[in-house]
Design a protein around this motif. Structure first.
Motif, PDB file in Angstrom:
ATOM      1  N   ARG A  48       8.043   8.268 -17.992  1.00  0.00           N
ATOM      2  CA  ARG A  48       8.438   9.817 -18.022  1.00  0.00           C
ATOM      3  C   ARG A  48       7.485  10.677 -17.359  1.00  0.00           C
ATOM      4  NH1 ARG A  48       8.923   9.457 -23.291  1.00  0.00           N
ATOM      5  NH2 ARG A  48       6.948  10.572 -23.457  1.00  0.00           N
ATOM      6  N   ASP A  49       6.349  10.420 -17.832  1.00  0.00           N
ATOM      7  CA  ASP A  49       5.390  11.439 -16.989  1.00  0.00           C
ATOM      8  C   ASP A  49       5.117  11.278 -15.391  1.00  0.00           C
ATOM      9  OD1 ASP A  49       4.503  12.202 -19.304  1.00  0.00           O
ATOM     10  OD2 ASP A  49       2.815  10.811 -19.892  1.00  0.00           O
ATOM     11  N   LYS A  53       7.921  12.986 -13.844  1.00  0.00           N
ATOM     12  CA  LYS A  53       7.883  14.356 -14.000  1.00  0.00           C
ATOM     13  C   LYS A  53       6.823  14.886 -12.812  1.00  0.00           C
ATOM     14  CE  LYS A  53       5.979  18.165 -17.306  1.00  0.00           C
ATOM     15  NZ  LYS A  53       5.164  18.202 -18.385  1.00  0.00           N
ATOM     16  N   THR A  54       5.790  14.236 -12.625  1.00  0.00           N
ATOM     17  CA  THR A  54       4.955  14.458 -11.484  1.00  0.00           C
ATOM     18  C   THR A  54       5.469  14.218 -10.479  1.00  0.00           C
ATOM     19  OG1 THR A  54       3.082  13.515 -12.870  1.00  0.00           O
ATOM     20  CG2 THR A  54       2.739  13.805 -10.575  1.00  0.00           C
ATOM     21  N   PHE A  55       6.405  13.417 -10.187  1.00  0.00           N
ATOM     22  CA  PHE A  55       7.229  12.998  -8.813  1.00  0.00           C
ATOM     23  C   PHE A  55       7.899  14.418  -8.773  1.00  0.00           C
ATOM     24  CE2 PHE A  55      10.397  10.795  -6.126  1.00  0.00           C
ATOM     25  CZ  PHE A  55       9.797  10.147  -5.478  1.00  0.00           C
ATOM     26  N   VAL A  56       8.868  14.876  -9.640  1.00  0.00           N
ATOM     27  CA  VAL A  56       9.538  15.788  -9.566  1.00  0.00           C
ATOM     28  C   VAL A  56       8.974  17.167  -8.861  1.00  0.00           C
ATOM     29  CG1 VAL A  56      11.449  17.528 -10.599  1.00  0.00           C
ATOM     30  CG2 VAL A  56      11.553  14.971 -10.921  1.00  0.00           C
ATOM     31  N   THR A  57       7.580  17.311  -9.491  1.00  0.00           N
ATOM     32  CA  THR A  57       7.010  18.510  -9.405  1.00  0.00           C
ATOM     33  C   THR A  57       6.472  18.492  -8.013  1.00  0.00           C
ATOM     34  OG1 THR A  57       4.955  17.552 -10.257  1.00  0.00           O
ATOM     35  CG2 THR A  57       6.382  18.948 -11.609  1.00  0.00           C
ATOM     36  N   PHE A  58       6.034  17.186  -7.420  1.00  0.00           N
ATOM     37  CA  PHE A  58       5.718  17.304  -6.122  1.00  0.00           C
ATOM     38  C   PHE A  58       6.863  17.703  -5.157  1.00  0.00           C
ATOM     39  CE2 PHE A  58       5.688  14.467  -2.092  1.00  0.00           C
ATOM     40  CZ  PHE A  58       4.257  14.577  -1.717  1.00  0.00           C
ATOM     41  N   PHE A  59       7.966  17.271  -5.289  1.00  0.00           N
ATOM     42  CA  PHE A  59       9.220  17.470  -4.459  1.00  0.00           C
ATOM     43  C   PHE A  59       9.462  19.167  -4.452  1.00  0.00           C
ATOM     44  CE2 PHE A  59       9.429  13.074  -3.867  1.00  0.00           C
ATOM     45  CZ  PHE A  59       9.810  13.021  -2.650  1.00  0.00           C
ATOM     46  N   ARG A  60       9.136  19.622  -5.804  1.00  0.00           N
ATOM     47  CA  ARG A  60       9.264  21.282  -5.792  1.00  0.00           C
ATOM     48  C   ARG A  60       8.240  21.904  -5.276  1.00  0.00           C
ATOM     49  NH1 ARG A  60      11.621  21.121 -12.163  1.00  0.00           N
ATOM     50  NH2 ARG A  60      13.745  20.452 -11.597  1.00  0.00           N
ATOM     51  N   LYS A  61       7.177  21.261  -4.568  1.00  0.00           N
ATOM     52  CA  LYS A  61       6.103  22.253  -3.948  1.00  0.00           C
ATOM     53  C   LYS A  61       6.813  23.091  -2.686  1.00  0.00           C
ATOM     54  CE  LYS A  61       2.174  20.450  -3.603  1.00  0.00           C
ATOM     55  NZ  LYS A  61       1.095  20.980  -4.608  1.00  0.00           N
ATOM     56  N   TRP A  89       0.936  -0.933  -0.117  1.00  0.00           N
ATOM     57  CA  TRP A  89      -0.116   0.072  -0.166  1.00  0.00           C
ATOM     58  C   TRP A  89       0.906   1.207   0.031  1.00  0.00           C
ATOM     59  CZ3 TRP A  89      -1.916  -4.220   2.868  1.00  0.00           C
ATOM     60  CH2 TRP A  89      -3.026  -4.887   2.277  1.00  0.00           C
ATOM     61  N   VAL A  90       1.990   1.087   0.502  1.00  0.00           N
ATOM     62  CA  VAL A  90       2.946   2.202   0.476  1.00  0.00           C
ATOM     63  C   VAL A  90       3.419   2.694  -0.716  1.00  0.00           C
ATOM     64  CG1 VAL A  90       5.258   3.281   1.100  1.00  0.00           C
ATOM     65  CG2 VAL A  90       3.934   1.776   3.126  1.00  0.00           C
ATOM     66  N   ILE A  91       3.848   1.574  -1.557  1.00  0.00           N
ATOM     67  CA  ILE A  91       4.321   1.785  -3.050  1.00  0.00           C
ATOM     68  C   ILE A  91       3.577   1.720  -4.098  1.00  0.00           C
ATOM     69  CG2 ILE A  91       6.642   1.024  -2.254  1.00  0.00           C
ATOM     70  CD1 ILE A  91       5.971  -1.644  -3.510  1.00  0.00           C
ATOM     71  N   LYS A  92       2.063   1.707  -3.607  1.00  0.00           N
ATOM     72  CA  LYS A  92       1.063   1.460  -4.526  1.00  0.00           C
ATOM     73  C   LYS A  92       1.052   2.643  -5.668  1.00  0.00           C
ATOM     74  CE  LYS A  92      -3.229   2.332  -3.374  1.00  0.00           C
ATOM     75  NZ  LYS A  92      -4.581   2.403  -2.683  1.00  0.00           N
ATOM     76  N   PRO A  93       1.222   3.811  -5.322  1.00  0.00           N
ATOM     77  CA  PRO A  93       1.567   4.936  -6.506  1.00  0.00           C
ATOM     78  C   PRO A  93       2.432   4.756  -7.450  1.00  0.00           C
ATOM     79  CG  PRO A  93       1.266   5.944  -4.155  1.00  0.00           C
ATOM     80  CD  PRO A  93       1.488   4.555  -4.080  1.00  0.00           C
ATOM     81  N   PHE A  94       3.261   3.787  -7.278  1.00  0.00           N
ATOM     82  CA  PHE A  94       4.523   3.525  -8.345  1.00  0.00           C
ATOM     83  C   PHE A  94       3.880   2.743  -9.359  1.00  0.00           C
ATOM     84  CE2 PHE A  94       6.594   5.186  -4.552  1.00  0.00           C
ATOM     85  CZ  PHE A  94       7.652   6.207  -5.171  1.00  0.00           C
ATOM     86  N   TRP A  95       2.944   1.772  -9.047  1.00  0.00           N
ATOM     87  CA  TRP A  95       2.750   0.873 -10.067  1.00  0.00           C
ATOM     88  C   TRP A  95       1.212   1.280 -10.733  1.00  0.00           C
ATOM     89  CZ3 TRP A  95       2.460  -1.726  -5.173  1.00  0.00           C
ATOM     90  CH2 TRP A  95       1.333  -2.295  -4.789  1.00  0.00           C
ATOM     91  N   SER A  96       0.663   2.018  -9.758  1.00  0.00           N
ATOM     92  CA  SER A  96      -1.026   2.277 -10.417  1.00  0.00           C
ATOM     93  C   SER A  96      -1.017   2.713 -11.761  1.00  0.00           C
ATOM     94  CB  SER A  96      -1.460   3.190  -9.289  1.00  0.00           C
ATOM     95  OG  SER A  96      -0.660   4.404  -9.347  1.00  0.00           O
ATOM     96  N   PRO A  97       0.165   3.724 -12.266  1.00  0.00           N
ATOM     97  CA  PRO A  97      -0.085   4.178 -13.695  1.00  0.00           C
ATOM     98  C   PRO A  97      -0.018   3.014 -14.603  1.00  0.00           C
ATOM     99  CG  PRO A  97       1.631   5.524 -12.432  1.00  0.00           C
ATOM    100  CD  PRO A  97       1.291   4.567 -11.521  1.00  0.00           C
ATOM    101  N   GLY A 132      -1.874   3.158 -27.680  1.00  0.00           N
ATOM    102  CA  GLY A 132      -1.178   4.313 -28.047  1.00  0.00           C
ATOM    103  C   GLY A 132      -0.152   4.837 -26.940  1.00  0.00           C
ATOM    104  N   VAL A 133       0.159   4.273 -25.883  1.00  0.00           N
ATOM    105  CA  VAL A 133       0.826   4.761 -24.780  1.00  0.00           C
ATOM    106  C   VAL A 133       1.819   3.760 -24.406  1.00  0.00           C
ATOM    107  CG1 VAL A 133       0.924   5.721 -22.170  1.00  0.00           C
ATOM    108  CG2 VAL A 133      -0.809   6.429 -24.012  1.00  0.00           C
ATOM    109  N   ASN A 134       3.048   3.871 -24.351  1.00  0.00           N
ATOM    110  CA  ASN A 134       3.836   2.814 -23.885  1.00  0.00           C
ATOM    111  C   ASN A 134       4.403   3.170 -22.603  1.00  0.00           C
ATOM    112  OD1 ASN A 134       5.861   4.590 -24.073  1.00  0.00           O
ATOM    113  ND2 ASN A 134       6.192   4.470 -26.463  1.00  0.00           N
ATOM    114  N   ARG A 135       5.191   2.086 -22.185  1.00  0.00           N
ATOM    115  CA  ARG A 135       5.803   2.276 -20.860  1.00  0.00           C
ATOM    116  C   ARG A 135       6.790   3.372 -20.603  1.00  0.00           C
ATOM    117  NH1 ARG A 135       6.987  -4.304 -20.309  1.00  0.00           N
ATOM    118  NH2 ARG A 135       6.785  -3.934 -22.512  1.00  0.00           N
ATOM    119  N   ASN A 136       7.554   3.637 -21.542  1.00  0.00           N
ATOM    120  CA  ASN A 136       8.546   4.786 -21.475  1.00  0.00           C
ATOM    121  C   ASN A 136       7.668   6.024 -21.118  1.00  0.00           C
ATOM    122  OD1 ASN A 136      10.724   2.870 -21.701  1.00  0.00           O
ATOM    123  ND2 ASN A 136      10.768   3.205 -23.897  1.00  0.00           N
TER     124      ASN A 136
END
Length: 460
Positions: free
Chosen positions: A214-215, A218-226, A55-63, A206-210
């Protein structure tokens, strides 16, 4: 009746019962079961703490879930896999290597359950229009709470009854998990027939794993820039620190023999106190907390709610000192402590919404809940070792058993961390009132398994 026209009443209640039960099986039943089967408190707390990791790491594979199959497919598949995992637990519990083998099964069940959560909440959002979502948000919360009471209360009561009648603790718990396995086989078959087949529920093309990776980063980085991210993370990790320490040892304290410093309750009594009476107190506290925030705002009520969350831990200190035998006194103390926790937890959940505001709010909220989970997991894992270490010191008169007494007073002292992080966070004085309050009330869902965070996705 075609599936797409079937009323949500056919599947929303059962879906959220199925979402809650495995969480409580993994995070509550294991604590009681391993304690009754003679596993040491340090090993029990440490290894069952690891079960929270999926449940801790769920956000990492949910996408990635939607890249392969539909949400409906994932729900049914995970329910079948959870049924098999629970059957494995039931089969191996009476064996000699039960601890290692069942821990592996429980970790798999936790992973399947976390994946099931992702798809179940997703299906709810795409399967109902905005009016139905608003109408059924209370229904899904209610039936998740039904799972909470059934998992922490009903199944523990059943286990206690079987322990007494069969005279064999491993076999008694084996029957409990066998029944739970049968339930998931049946609910998977039921959902195969009743879950809606929605045109928009399809794996992404039409969407690949890469590009997903990447997205995501990008979201992860913006979180730590809050802004104020350091203080926010400290708040997420430490606001609930006392409860995170406490939660792994409350059930063993209720169950431990009186000459070992516990209250000597039976398994059934512990299930009734903590899994039923305590849960009711928790839910009522959350409701009152939401109403209070709506009237006064989060900033104004943060310190009173922090006090409500931490200071009732003193009841466990007094229970450890006096070791009362009156069941009503014990029940009342647990009810008050859990009510206070539910009341104070409302502020925590609303702060997560506050900090997640802005671009990518839903994803940022998922990261917040991951740090919330870490803040519960790590102290809980260490609780048994802390108990063992401080049990050696005689801080009180020799007439008191030092183990649980020292531990619960240490929990109370650790509440200073809660007040420290509250003094550091910056909150808009108007947040939580008027429009913000209605968002917060939708968001706050107080389940003891700390899966409550998922309810707030509707608030986004």
């Amino acid at each position: 009746m075609r599936q797409k026209e079937r009323s949500p009443w056919w599947w929303v209640p059962s879906l959220y019962v199925a979402e809650g039960l495995p969480y409580f099986a993994v995070n509550t039943l294991t604590v009681i079961m391993y304690t009754n089967m003679g596993v040491s408190l340090s090993d029990m707390a440490f290894f069952t703490g690891w079960l929270y990791l999926p449940w801790v790491i769920k956000p990492f594979w949910s996408p990635f879930v939607d890249l392969f199959k539909t949400k409906r497919w994932w729900i049914i598949a995970m329910q079948f896999l959870m049924a098999l995992g629970l059957a494995g637990v039931a089969f191996f519990l009476p064996g000699k290597s039960f601890f290692t083998i069942t821990l592996i099964f429980f970790w798999l069940i936790a992973f399947f359950s976390a994946t099931h959560d992702i798809s179940a909440d997703g299906l709810y959002l795409i399967g109902l229009d905005s009016h139905q979502q608003a109408a059924f948000v209370g229904v899904r919360s209610t039936f998740y709470r039904v799972a909470s009471i059934a998992g922490q209360g009903g199944l523990v009561l059943l286990a206690g009854y079987l322990e007494t009648t069969l005279g064999d603790i491993p076999v008694a718990w084996s029957y409990v998990f066998g029944i739970l396995s049968l339930f998931f086989f049946l609910v998977a078959i039921y959902h195969f027939r009743t879950l809606p087949q929605i045109s928009s529920d399809r794996h992404i093309t039409g969407v690949n794993r890469n590009s997903v990776i990447r997205d995501f980063f990008k979201t992860f980085v913006t979180f730590f820039r809050k802004k104020n991210i350091g203080v926010a993370l400290a708040f997420m990790l430490l606001y609930r620190f006392p409860e995170a320490l406490c939660i792994k040892l409350v059930q063993p304290f209720l169950l431990a023999a009186r000459d070992a410093g516990g209250l000597g309750l039976t398994t059934s009594q512990a299930g009734l106190v903590n899994g039923t009476i305590g849960v009711v107190g928790l839910l009522l506290g959350g409701i009152v907390g939401g109403v209070a925030i709506a009237g006064g705002g989060l900033k104004k009520l943060l310190f009173p709610m922090a006090a409500s969350l931490t200071l009732p831990c003193v009841f466990y200190c007094f229970l450890a000192m006096w070791q009362p035998t009156d069941f009503f006194i014990i029940s009342g103390a647990v009810f008050i402590e859990q009510f206070g926790y539910g009341f104070g937890f409302s502020a925590f959940m609303l702060y997560l919404l506050y900090f997640s505001r802005g671009e990518a709010a839903t994803s940022h909220y998922a990261f917040c809940t991951a740090f919330m989970a870490i803040g519960m997991m790590v102290p809980g894992m260490l609780a048994g070792w802390i108990y063992d270490y401080f049990a050696r010191f005689e801080f009180f008169a020799s007439g008191f058993h030092q183990g649980f007494l020292n531990f619960f007073w240490l929990v109370l002292v650790s509440s200073t961390l809660t007040f420290l992080v509250c003094s550091l966070v910056k909150i808009d004085p108007e947040f939580g009132r008027k429009k913000g309050a209605s968002e917060g009330l939708d968001a706050v869902d107080v389940n003891i398994d700390h899966q409550d965070a998922r309810e707030s996705l509707q608030g986004d």
